[in-house]
Design a protein around this motif. Structure first.
Motif, mmCIF file in Angstrom:
data_model
loop_
_atom_site.group_PDB
_atom_site.id
_atom_site.type_symbol
_atom_site.label_atom_id
_atom_site.label_comp_id
_atom_site.label_asym_id
_atom_site.label_seq_id
_atom_site.Cartn_x
_atom_site.Cartn_y
_atom_site.Cartn_z
ATOM 1 N N HIS A 91 -2.888 -5.286 -6.770
ATOM 2 C CA HIS A 91 -3.879 -4.202 -6.768
ATOM 3 C C HIS A 91 -3.953 -3.654 -8.190
ATOM 4 O O HIS A 91 -3.003 -3.011 -8.668
ATOM 5 N N ALA A 133 0.835 -1.207 0.000
ATOM 6 C CA ALA A 133 0.000 0.000 0.000
ATOM 7 C C ALA A 133 0.865 1.251 0.000
ATOM 8 O O ALA A 133 0.580 2.240 -0.699
ATOM 9 N N ALA A 144 -4.826 -0.072 1.765
ATOM 10 C CA ALA A 144 -4.499 -1.465 2.072
ATOM 11 C C ALA A 144 -5.722 -2.364 1.927
ATOM 12 O O ALA A 144 -5.597 -3.541 1.552
#
Length: 722
Positions: free
Chosen positions: A166, A147, A154
């Motif tokens: 992600h 993150a 996160a």
């Protein structure tokens, strides 16, 4: 228990009080909880392995290293505990590696015992949540690093099969390792563990075991340890327990090429040589006169005869419920006396240990089962501190409790030998004969069971009187196991009877003998399950009832044992599967170490010879972390229990052990191993023990099968038809 040949006259205190004293002296503390808050930021960025917490480190090469605080000795603890970590970490199974954790009680205590130790079928049971928490914490640190690197929340990051993702961003654990290790570890309460419905690794059948090297010979055992200048040592022990060296002549041994030193230690005479064969041949040349003034000189038959007399008299009351005496005096009563011999552990790798001693400091390499107690005993023997004793744990070839000796017997023996070796490292090796004749044993016992029955043949009163040596008295575990003179390890399995009997009483006589005793796979349940289940079967036959149905009627308020017994009966086709002529079928059910196991056995009989043909087992051990290992453990427990049922016993003649090796201590042979089926009851409960619960039911199930086939109720182990 009398002092054995392994106990120093200067008592080695390995109790909790002494541990706290030594800890205070070294500045150590005893922490039973999981310390996951240590940061790895102090480690160099180019460190080859970055510690996320006490149990997990992740290397930049993408390897997840899991530290296992329990000894791997074939029971599958590497695989089981690594599964718990990998599950919550969402690691790929292929990237997970295992190694034994260092000896550090503060970090690696067994949460059930308060010390770093393997035993009591506790490895998975005590570490299940702890290891999952370790994996979940490391995962949270990886997510936090990702993150931070990608500038995203996160909560939007996913982790699967060792990849952190992600959107278009993706990174392996290794690529994030340095940044992740520098993150603050979240508090345990801030980390969520998976719902069992979401498990992807726990419960899988196809995971490759992590105790690598056993298939290709690269696994390191104590015998594989080689150090520069190392000598091999063997010790001549007294033929009788409690015997001492009166005098010895080593001149012939020292004349043999390769024998370097011979000297007396606390419990015998040590021979040090360039290799094992030379040491053994040197030992054969020793001339020793033994002092047997304090030795055990009775034969095992004499000892058991004295026990039989004891159970005719009241003992120390371990449990009392209702009025047993009046019921036994008024009603129809049944009585039986059961006899159990001494047993050796007979693990495939006998005792061995590599030790190097420098003054008050010691370094050791061996399959260490009782790390904390061994470390404490060594430190006290050398007059040093716990931190002066470094133990390297390697694989062990079986243990069954023997390596967790309450007196650290062979470990202290190695240290004593190494102390006299003038700074050279020493590999102490016990032969099979040493292990069989100079070790510690499952205690011999005699039980007398009595019951009063009503008009329907159901028990209204139950009484058990036991006579045998306590394994806990005189050890560092006495305060935890012995209450008001009753050692729980002697009576477990008979107190808190699972069967509904309104009046119950259990009594015990703590006998004294010079034979050194300790726990043996499934401890007291090795004998209590046998007497309980054979006795219940005899009550069922007296009542003219089916043994399974009779048990179920007595277990109507015990849903767990009821479910396991019904599953075993269903899978064995109890009552519906016709047996060949001359065959018999028997059943037993027993709970130990938090798990319930029912076993149904088929035997074939020809004259006075019989063969165990089939065993069907059902087990409730909570969540099945690895079903294949559970089956292997139950199968192994059955094989171990069958050895004791069919062949094994240690006998003494005038204080000398008669058995020497596998030719006269006949552990189960491959051709005697029956077909075995293991069925695991689905459960959402926390895992409980599996290493030992398979052992107790098999011997009584065999005896009950023989009773069904022949009409003979056998009450002595090993089983012999007449």
């Amino acid at each position: 228990m009398k002092a054995s040949r392994f106990q120093s006259q200067d008592h080695i205190d390995t109790g909790r009080r002494q541990f706290l004293k030594l800890s205070a002296a070294t500045g150590a503390g005893l922490t039973l909880g999981l310390n996951l808050t240590t940061r790895a930021s102090a480690q160099a960025a180019d460190s080859p392995a970055l510690q996320f917490n006490a149990f997990v480190n992740i290397s930049p090469d993408n390897t997840v290293n899991v530290y296992i605080k329990h000894l791997e000795m074939g029971q599958g603890v590497y695989t089981g505990l690594a599964t718990c970590v990998a599950e919550e970490l969402d690691a790929a199974w292929s990237q997970v590696k295992c190694e034994h954790a260092p000896v550090d009680t503060e970090k690696y205590a067994n949460l059930f015992m308060g010390q770093q130790a393997t035993g009591g079928s506790t490895a998975i049971a005590n570490s299940f949540t702890q290891m999952r928490q370790a994996g979940a914490t490391a995962r949270a640190m990886l997510v936090a690093a990702a993150a931070q690197r990608w500038g995203v929340p996160a909560s939007e990051i996913s982790v699967s099969e060792g990849q952190v993702s992600h959107g278009s961003h993706q990174a392996s654990f290794g690529e994030l390792a340095v940044e992740a290790a520098a993150q603050n570890a979240p508090a345990p309460e801030a980390v969520s563990l998976k719902d069992p419905a979401d498990f992807t690794l726990i419960g899988r059948e196809d995971l490759v075991r992590k105790d690598e090297g056993k298939q290709n010979g690269t696994a390191v055992y104590t015998q594989d340890v080689q150090l520069p200048g190392m000598l091999t040592a063997v010790v001549a022990h007294s033929p009788r327990f409690g015997g001492r060296v009166k005098s010895f002549d080593a001149s012939k041994a020292l004349q043999r090429n390769g024998v370097e030193q011979v000297f007396e230690i606390e419990n015998g005479v040590a021979v040090l040589a360039k290799d094992y064969w030379t040491a053994i041949k040197g030992r054969e040349l020793l001339e020793i006169e033994w002092d047997d003034s304090a030795a055990e000189t009775r034969s095992s038959g004499t000892i058991l005869s004295q026990y039989r007399e004891l159970v005719d008299e009241p003992g120390i009351v371990a449990e009392r419920e209702g009025d047993v005496a009046s019921q036994l005096n008024q009603g129809d009563s049944v009585e039986a006396v059961f006899e159990f011999p001494y047993l050796a552990h007979a693990q495939m790798e006998p005792m061995n240990c590599v030790a190097k001693v420098d003054g008050q400091r010691a370094e050791l390499w061996y399959g260490c089962q009782g790390a904390t107690s061994d470390q404490m005993a060594i430190a006290q023997l050398l007059g040093g501190k716990i931190e002066d004793v470094k133990i390297h744990t390697v694989f062990a070839g079986g243990g069954f409790g023997r390596r967790a000796n309450p007196f650290s017997d062979y470990v202290l023996e190695a240290v004593r030998v190494a102390r006299g070796a003038q700074g050279k490292p020493v590999k102490l090796v016990w032969s099979r004969e040493d292990d069989m004749q100079a070790g510690f044993y499952r205690p011999a016992f005699v039980h007398k069971l009595s019951a009063a029955v009503d008009d329907q043949g159901m028990p209204t009163a139950f009484q058990a009187r036991l006579a045998g040596q306590s394994i806990m008295m005189g050890t560092n575990m006495e305060s935890m196991s012995v209450v008001d003179g009753v050692d729980n390890a002697s009576v477990e399995g008979l107190v808190h009877l699972p069967y509904q009997v309104p009046n119950r009483q259990v009594e015990v006589h703590n006998t004294q003998a010079g034979v050194p005793v300790q726990w043996w796979r499934s401890v007291g349940n090795t004998h209590t399950a046998f007497s309980k289940e054979v006795f219940i079967d005899s009550l069922a036959r007296k009542a003219g009832q089916d043994p399974v149905e009779y048990r179920l009627s007595l277990l109507k308020h015990n849903p767990r044992e009821t479910a396991v017994l019904k599953l075993a009966a269903e899978k064995a086709e109890w009552g519906s599967r016709k047996l060949p002529e001359g065959w018999g079928r028997g059943v037993a059910v027993h709970t130990s170490f938090g798990s319930t196991v029912a076993e149904i056995v088929d035997v074939s009989v020809q004259g006075t010879e019989f063969k165990v043909e089939r065993v069907v087992a059902a087990v409730d051990c909570g969540i099945a972390v690895n079903p294949n290992i559970i089956r292997a453990q139950i199968e192994g427990g059955i094989a171990y229990g069958l050895s004791a049922a069919l062949a094994d016993e240690v006998t003494l003649t005038d204080g000398n052990v008669d058995q020497t090796n596998f030719h006269n201590y006949r552990v189960l042979r491959m051709n005697d191993m029956p077909e075995v089926e293991v069925h695991i009851l689905p459960s959402g409960n926390a895992p409980s023990g599996v290493g030992e619960p398979g052992t107790p039911p098999v011997a009584p199930a065999v005896a009950n099968a023989l009773a069904a086939a022949t009409g003979q109720t056998l009450t002595r182990l090993p089983l012999r038809l007449t």
